[in-house]
Scaffold this active site. Structure first.
Site, PDB file in Angstrom:
ATOM      1  N   TYR A 158       0.850  -1.202   0.000  1.00  0.00           N
ATOM      2  CA  TYR A 158       0.000   0.000   0.000  1.00  0.00           C
ATOM      3  C   TYR A 158       0.889   1.258   0.000  1.00  0.00           C
ATOM      4  O   TYR A 158       0.529   2.286  -0.540  1.00  0.00           O
ATOM      5  CB  TYR A 158      -0.973  -0.017   1.182  1.00  0.00           C
ATOM      6  N   LYS A 165      -3.285   8.166   3.002  1.00  0.00           N
ATOM      7  CA  LYS A 165      -4.524   7.923   3.764  1.00  0.00           C
ATOM      8  C   LYS A 165      -4.379   8.425   5.209  1.00  0.00           C
ATOM      9  O   LYS A 165      -5.348   8.927   5.784  1.00  0.00           O
ATOM     10  CB  LYS A 165      -4.902   6.437   3.760  1.00  0.00           C
TER      11      LYS A 165
HETATM   12  P1  NDP Z   1     -12.539   3.447  -8.509  1.00  0.00           P
HETATM   13  O1  NDP Z   1     -11.406   3.185  -9.445  1.00  0.00           O
HETATM   14  O2  NDP Z   1     -13.872   2.974  -8.889  1.00  0.00           O
HETATM   15  O3  NDP Z   1     -12.605   4.992  -8.132  1.00  0.00           O
HETATM   16  C1  NDP Z   1     -11.481   5.829  -8.031  1.00  0.00           C
HETATM   17  C2  NDP Z   1     -11.905   7.183  -8.513  1.00  0.00           C
HETATM   18  O4  NDP Z   1     -10.886   8.163  -8.286  1.00  0.00           O
HETATM   19  C3  NDP Z   1     -12.212   7.197  -9.995  1.00  0.00           C
HETATM   20  O5  NDP Z   1     -13.585   7.474 -10.203  1.00  0.00           O
HETATM   21  C4  NDP Z   1     -11.345   8.331 -10.527  1.00  0.00           C
HETATM   22  O6  NDP Z   1     -12.040   9.171 -11.434  1.00  0.00           O
HETATM   23  C5  NDP Z   1     -11.082   9.137  -9.282  1.00  0.00           C
HETATM   24  N1  NDP Z   1      -9.960  10.045  -9.510  1.00  0.00           N
HETATM   25  C6  NDP Z   1      -8.653   9.734  -9.685  1.00  0.00           C
HETATM   26  N2  NDP Z   1      -7.947  10.854  -9.943  1.00  0.00           N
HETATM   27  C7  NDP Z   1      -8.826  11.887  -9.934  1.00  0.00           C
HETATM   28  C8  NDP Z   1      -8.716  13.286 -10.144  1.00  0.00           C
HETATM   29  N3  NDP Z   1      -7.536  13.877 -10.415  1.00  0.00           N
HETATM   30  N4  NDP Z   1      -9.834  14.061 -10.047  1.00  0.00           N
HETATM   31  C9  NDP Z   1     -11.021  13.502  -9.782  1.00  0.00           C
HETATM   32  N5  NDP Z   1     -11.212  12.184  -9.574  1.00  0.00           N
HETATM   33  C10 NDP Z   1     -10.123  11.383  -9.657  1.00  0.00           C
HETATM   34  O7  NDP Z   1     -12.061   2.765  -7.132  1.00  0.00           O
HETATM   35  P2  NDP Z   1     -12.671   2.637  -5.670  1.00  0.00           P
HETATM   36  O8  NDP Z   1     -14.133   2.740  -5.694  1.00  0.00           O
HETATM   37  O9  NDP Z   1     -12.017   1.441  -5.113  1.00  0.00           O
HETATM   38  O10 NDP Z   1     -12.031   3.908  -4.929  1.00  0.00           O
HETATM   39  C11 NDP Z   1     -12.761   4.907  -4.261  1.00  0.00           C
HETATM   40  C12 NDP Z   1     -12.091   5.245  -2.939  1.00  0.00           C
HETATM   41  O11 NDP Z   1     -12.193   4.121  -2.067  1.00  0.00           O
HETATM   42  C13 NDP Z   1     -10.619   5.601  -3.008  1.00  0.00           C
HETATM   43  O12 NDP Z   1     -10.359   6.669  -2.122  1.00  0.00           O
HETATM   44  C14 NDP Z   1      -9.941   4.331  -2.483  1.00  0.00           C
HETATM   45  O13 NDP Z   1      -8.682   4.596  -1.928  1.00  0.00           O
HETATM   46  C15 NDP Z   1     -10.957   3.939  -1.427  1.00  0.00           C
HETATM   47  N6  NDP Z   1     -10.845   2.573  -0.932  1.00  0.00           N
HETATM   48  C16 NDP Z   1     -10.947   1.510  -1.794  1.00  0.00           C
HETATM   49  C17 NDP Z   1     -10.846   0.214  -1.336  1.00  0.00           C
HETATM   50  C18 NDP Z   1     -10.940  -0.955  -2.265  1.00  0.00           C
HETATM   51  O14 NDP Z   1     -10.591  -2.069  -1.850  1.00  0.00           O
HETATM   52  N7  NDP Z   1     -11.400  -0.803  -3.483  1.00  0.00           N
HETATM   53  C19 NDP Z   1     -10.613  -0.062   0.099  1.00  0.00           C
HETATM   54  C20 NDP Z   1     -10.576   1.125   0.931  1.00  0.00           C
HETATM   55  C21 NDP Z   1     -10.670   2.388   0.413  1.00  0.00           C
HETATM   56  P3  NDP Z   1     -12.120   8.879 -13.004  1.00  0.00           P
HETATM   57  O15 NDP Z   1     -12.663   7.503 -13.101  1.00  0.00           O
HETATM   58  O16 NDP Z   1     -13.071   9.918 -13.498  1.00  0.00           O
HETATM   59  O17 NDP Z   1     -10.710   8.985 -13.491  1.00  0.00           O
HETATM   60  C1  N5H Z   2      -2.689  -3.270   0.012  1.00  0.00           C
HETATM   61  C2  N5H Z   2      -3.453  -3.072  -1.037  1.00  0.00           C
HETATM   62  C3  N5H Z   2      -3.038  -3.507  -2.404  1.00  0.00           C
HETATM   63  C4  N5H Z   2      -1.915  -2.637  -3.011  1.00  0.00           C
HETATM   64  C5  N5H Z   2      -2.237  -1.182  -3.177  1.00  0.00           C
HETATM   65  C6  N5H Z   2      -3.284  -0.679  -3.833  1.00  0.00           C
HETATM   66  C7  N5H Z   2      -3.656   0.720  -3.826  1.00  0.00           C
HETATM   67  C8  N5H Z   2      -4.689   1.197  -4.486  1.00  0.00           C
HETATM   68  C9  N5H Z   2      -5.144   2.623  -4.434  1.00  0.00           C
HETATM   69  C10 N5H Z   2      -4.892   3.487  -5.636  1.00  0.00           C
HETATM   70  C11 N5H Z   2      -5.959   4.551  -5.638  1.00  0.00           C
HETATM   71  C12 N5H Z   2      -4.886   2.716  -6.945  1.00  0.00           C
HETATM   72  C13 N5H Z   2      -4.367   3.489  -8.109  1.00  0.00           C
HETATM   73  O1  N5H Z   2      -4.070   4.658  -8.024  1.00  0.00           O
HETATM   74  C14 N5H Z   2      -4.267   2.739  -9.413  1.00  0.00           C
HETATM   75  C15 N5H Z   2      -3.646   3.556 -10.540  1.00  0.00           C
HETATM   76  O2  N5H Z   2      -2.235   3.595 -10.397  1.00  0.00           O
HETATM   77  C16 N5H Z   2      -3.952   2.878 -11.908  1.00  0.00           C
HETATM   78  N1  N5H Z   2      -5.399   2.803 -12.171  1.00  0.00           N
HETATM   79  C17 N5H Z   2      -6.083   3.771 -12.855  1.00  0.00           C
HETATM   80  O3  N5H Z   2      -5.535   4.770 -13.267  1.00  0.00           O
HETATM   81  C18 N5H Z   2      -7.575   3.584 -13.004  1.00  0.00           C
HETATM   82  C19 N5H Z   2      -7.884   3.498 -14.493  1.00  0.00           C
HETATM   83  C20 N5H Z   2      -8.298   4.730 -12.295  1.00  0.00           C
HETATM   84  C21 N5H Z   2      -9.793   4.682 -12.420  1.00  0.00           C
HETATM   85  O4  N5H Z   2      -7.958   4.615 -10.918  1.00  0.00           O
HETATM   86  C22 N5H Z   2      -7.871   5.751 -10.158  1.00  0.00           C
HETATM   87  N2  N5H Z   2      -7.608   5.536  -8.862  1.00  0.00           N
HETATM   88  O5  N5H Z   2      -8.038   6.838 -10.630  1.00  0.00           O
HETATM   89  C23 N5H Z   2      -4.742  -2.323  -0.906  1.00  0.00           C
HETATM   90  C24 N5H Z   2      -5.985  -3.097  -1.261  1.00  0.00           C
HETATM   91  C25 N5H Z   2      -6.060  -4.360  -0.400  1.00  0.00           C
HETATM   92  C26 N5H Z   2      -7.247  -2.230  -0.960  1.00  0.00           C
HETATM   93  C27 N5H Z   2      -7.400  -1.033  -1.896  1.00  0.00           C
HETATM   94  C28 N5H Z   2      -7.524  -1.329  -3.343  1.00  0.00           C
HETATM   95  C29 N5H Z   2      -7.403   0.211  -1.356  1.00  0.00           C
HETATM   96  C30 N5H Z   2      -7.630   1.486  -2.067  1.00  0.00           C
HETATM   97  O6  N5H Z   2      -7.333   2.536  -1.478  1.00  0.00           O
HETATM   98  O7  N5H Z   2      -8.175   1.496  -3.187  1.00  0.00           O
END
Ligand code: NDP
Ligand code: N5H
Length: 257
Positions: A158, A165
């Site tokens: 992470y 975070k």
């Molecule tokens: P998604 O990929 O569905 O959502 C991530 C969102 O971040 C996307 O909609 C993306 O927008 C948006 N984003 C990234 N960069 C920008 C930017 N510059 N301006 C505006 N929006 C931006 O993933 P999740 O639903 O998993 O993530 C949502 C939140 O939940 C995050 O904060 C993540 O850290 C948190 N989280 C997720 C967990 C998991 O296991 N999935 C666990 C705990 C927390 P766009 O698509 O328009 O680029």
């Molecule tokens: C310990 C873990 C697993 C390892 C770490 C994962 C972290 C994830 C968070 C970030 C937000 C992911 C991320 O930025 C991905 C990007 O580099 C590439 N993806 C993209 O650009 C897509 C297309 C767009 C939509 O994504 C975003 N973010 O804009 C953590 C997991 C067990 C839990 C988890 C997945 C946490 C989390 O914060 O999402």
């Protein structure tokens, strides 16, 4: 007391597709009767988000582009929302980003740019959008953000996102302190791992999910709907005495040593 969200308007930031946690929140708020406003990072996501929202029966939603890395962009978005709807009652911030290379290997190897980028999009953005939303929240309301256990303790891979975070969690508490006098509550949900677009391509995600199924008190992972219902609680008057709090929606995993 009536806990319906009828007559209330909420901004949902961060729907990328139907797996997004933001979409789980949107559905819960929609079912509770709320009017919804959606923001997406780039125009590219306008059509997919609009198509998804068209599946919500009777939802008269509004849509705006909002890249949270631009102060002017954030301000312009909320100025436009003010012009279009006037008062809002809350906001769900579901936004995070880190470079892929910073989500593997050792945290010590994080570059300055990677560190700043992750903090800019994943932590400072809550400050920027809360500041811009406050003048529209004339009747008070709630702000909810999404965090993860990796901000409280070390979780493998992470890395920089865990540090971002931790910053997000602290920002949430300071914002709660500032905005409480305006009857605005600010809270976070710490979600357990959920397979979303962000989680895609992350090595070993399956084994992370398996570990939750084996070890978490509830012996199962959590869903977007479960996070959505907790967001509904935090954005409604059900939680009217709660602010500056992190609620773990993670099958109880965080209580384990
Ligand atoms: P998604 O990929 O569905 O959502 C991530 C969102 O971040 C996307 O909609 C993306 O927008 C948006 N984003 C990234 N960069 C920008 C930017 N510059 N301006 C505006 N929006 C931006 O993933 P999740 O639903 O998993 O993530 C949502 C939140 O939940 C995050 O904060 C993540 O850290 C948190 N989280 C997720 C967990 C998991 O296991 N999935 C666990 C705990 C927390 P766009 O698509 O328009 O680029
Ligand atoms: C310990 C873990 C697993 C390892 C770490 C994962 C972290 C994830 C968070 C970030 C937000 C992911 C991320 O930025 C991905 C990007 O580099 C590439 N993806 C993209 O650009 C897509 C297309 C767009 C939509 O994504 C975003 N973010 O804009 C953590 C997991 C067990 C839990 C988890 C997945 C946490 C989390 O914060 O999402």
């Amino acid at each position: 007391m009536n806990f319906s969200l009828e007559g209330r308007t909420y901004v949902i930031m961060g729907v990328a597709n139907k797996r997004s946690i933001a979409w789980g929140i949107a559905r819960s708020l929609h079912e509770a009767g709320a009017r919804l406003i959606f923001t997406y990072a780039t125009e590219r996501f306008e059509k997919p988000v609009k198509d998804l929202v068209s599946t919500l029966d009777g939802q008269d939603a509004l849509f705006y582009e909002c890249d949270v890395t631009s102060d002017e962009g954030v301000q312009a978005t909320f100025d436009q929302i003010k012009q279009d709807v006037g008062t809002i009652h809350g906001l769900a911030h579901c936004i995070a980003f880190a470079q892929k290379e910073d989500l593997q290997g050792e945290f010590k190897d994080t570059s300055r740019d990677g560190y700043l980028l992750a903090h800019n999009i994943s932590a400072f953005s809550l400050v920027a959008v809360s500041r811009a939303a406050q003048p529209l929240m004339t009747e008070g309301g709630g702000i909810v953000t999404l965090t993860y256990l990796g901000g409280e303790r070390v979780v493998q891979n992470y890395n920089v996102m865990g540090v971002a975070k931790a910053s997000l969690d602290a920002s949430m508490r300071y914002l709660a302190n500032d905005l409480g006098k305006h009857a605005i509550r600010v809270n976070a949900i710490s979600a357990g791992p959920i397979r979303t677009l962000s989680a895609k391509g992350i090595g070993d995600f399956n084994s992370v999910l398996k570990q939750i199924e084996e070890k978490a008190p509830l012996r199962r992972t959590v869903s977007q709907e479960e996070v959505g219902d907790t967001a509904y609680y935090l954005l409604s008057d059900l939680s009217r005495g709660v602010t500056g709090e992190i609620i773990h929606v993670d099958s109880g995993y965080n209580i384990l040593g």
